[in-house]
Write a protein that holds these residues in place. Sequence first.
Motif, PDB file in Angstrom:
ATOM      1  N   GLU A 140      42.768 -49.991  -2.355  1.00  0.00           N
ATOM      2  CA  GLU A 140      44.220 -49.901  -2.193  1.00  0.00           C
ATOM      3  C   GLU A 140      44.793 -48.792  -3.064  1.00  0.00           C
ATOM      4  OE1 GLU A 140      47.921 -50.894  -0.609  1.00  0.00           O
ATOM      5  OE2 GLU A 140      45.885 -51.477  -0.008  1.00  0.00           O
ATOM      6  N   TYR A 141      44.266 -48.651  -4.269  1.00  0.00           N
ATOM      7  CA  TYR A 141      44.754 -47.599  -5.161  1.00  0.00           C
ATOM      8  C   TYR A 141      44.427 -46.219  -4.580  1.00  0.00           C
ATOM      9  CZ  TYR A 141      45.417 -44.772  -9.349  1.00  0.00           C
ATOM     10  OH  TYR A 141      45.842 -43.814 -10.224  1.00  0.00           O
ATOM     11  N   ASN A 178      46.859 -45.579  -1.862  1.00  0.00           N
ATOM     12  CA  ASN A 178      48.172 -45.262  -2.428  1.00  0.00           C
ATOM     13  C   ASN A 178      48.205 -43.837  -2.972  1.00  0.00           C
ATOM     14  OD1 ASN A 178      49.342 -47.725  -1.827  1.00  0.00           O
ATOM     15  ND2 ASN A 178      48.817 -48.645  -3.795  1.00  0.00           N
ATOM     16  N   LEU A 201      53.545 -43.419  -7.521  1.00  0.00           N
ATOM     17  CA  LEU A 201      52.620 -44.227  -8.311  1.00  0.00           C
ATOM     18  C   LEU A 201      52.920 -44.045  -9.790  1.00  0.00           C
ATOM     19  CD1 LEU A 201      49.100 -43.860  -6.609  1.00  0.00           C
ATOM     20  CD2 LEU A 201      50.498 -45.906  -6.801  1.00  0.00           C
ATOM     21  N   VAL A 234      53.220 -48.993  -7.372  1.00  0.00           N
ATOM     22  CA  VAL A 234      54.131 -48.255  -6.495  1.00  0.00           C
ATOM     23  C   VAL A 234      55.561 -48.558  -6.914  1.00  0.00           C
ATOM     24  CG1 VAL A 234      54.894 -47.858  -4.134  1.00  0.00           C
ATOM     25  CG2 VAL A 234      52.481 -48.324  -4.607  1.00  0.00           C
TER      26      VAL A 234
END
Length: 239
Positions: A81-82, A85, A229, A234
């Motif tokens: 997920e990072y 992002n 970020l 977020v």
Amino acid sequence: MLLGYGAAAAGALLILLAMLIGGVLLAWQGWRFWMAYRGTPRPPLSRTACLLVSVIAIYPVLSALMMIMIKIEDLRAQRAEYRWNQRTFFTLREATPFGDITLPAGSRVNRTEPRTPGVENSPITLDGLTRVRLPQPQIIAGMAVSAFEVLPAVMELAAPHQFILNSGAQRGQTVHCEAGWLATFTVPEDLAIALHGDLQAGQPAAHFRPSRWRFRSCFPDSPITILALRDGQVVALNE
């Protein structure tokens, strides 16, 4: 929703049961070691008792392994997920062409991208770009702009600007817009269709052509919000 809560509660109870069984077995085995250390060892267990203890011990061991695997998968999902992002909310390190314009280094960019496996580590591009906040005002199609949205077409004005209406009953009239106002535009149908396809497919927005947009209206409103970020989280920024 109730099923979800019930499953979570059942899972928690199973974990607590595994911890309880594991604790009892460890305490019991520790007691046997302690008695042997004191010179009063307990009688050895029968085969049936050994088998029963072994079977009971399997449950907390399997539960511990399952918890470890779940934790590993959670960490993998968080890292994935990072990475996504990072590909979706980022700041340009160098000036980059984008349609009619060139985005300067330091521009905060939001974009969309289909989450296709194997793509998360590929080079990051401006494909699927949706919003931008510029590090300093830039002249786009003759107006000073601080931020913009690709579709719907919206510009956040950095300085007062006068537009001329090109359609409708008030065609030819001048509209004065103040700094900080949002100006909306009509995108020609061919560009709008192409842009929509670009954004949905995460393709290059080569059809970003503000020079062909037609002014529609302007009004005071909140600044365009850009996601960024910060320390892995977020956050929403409007400046």
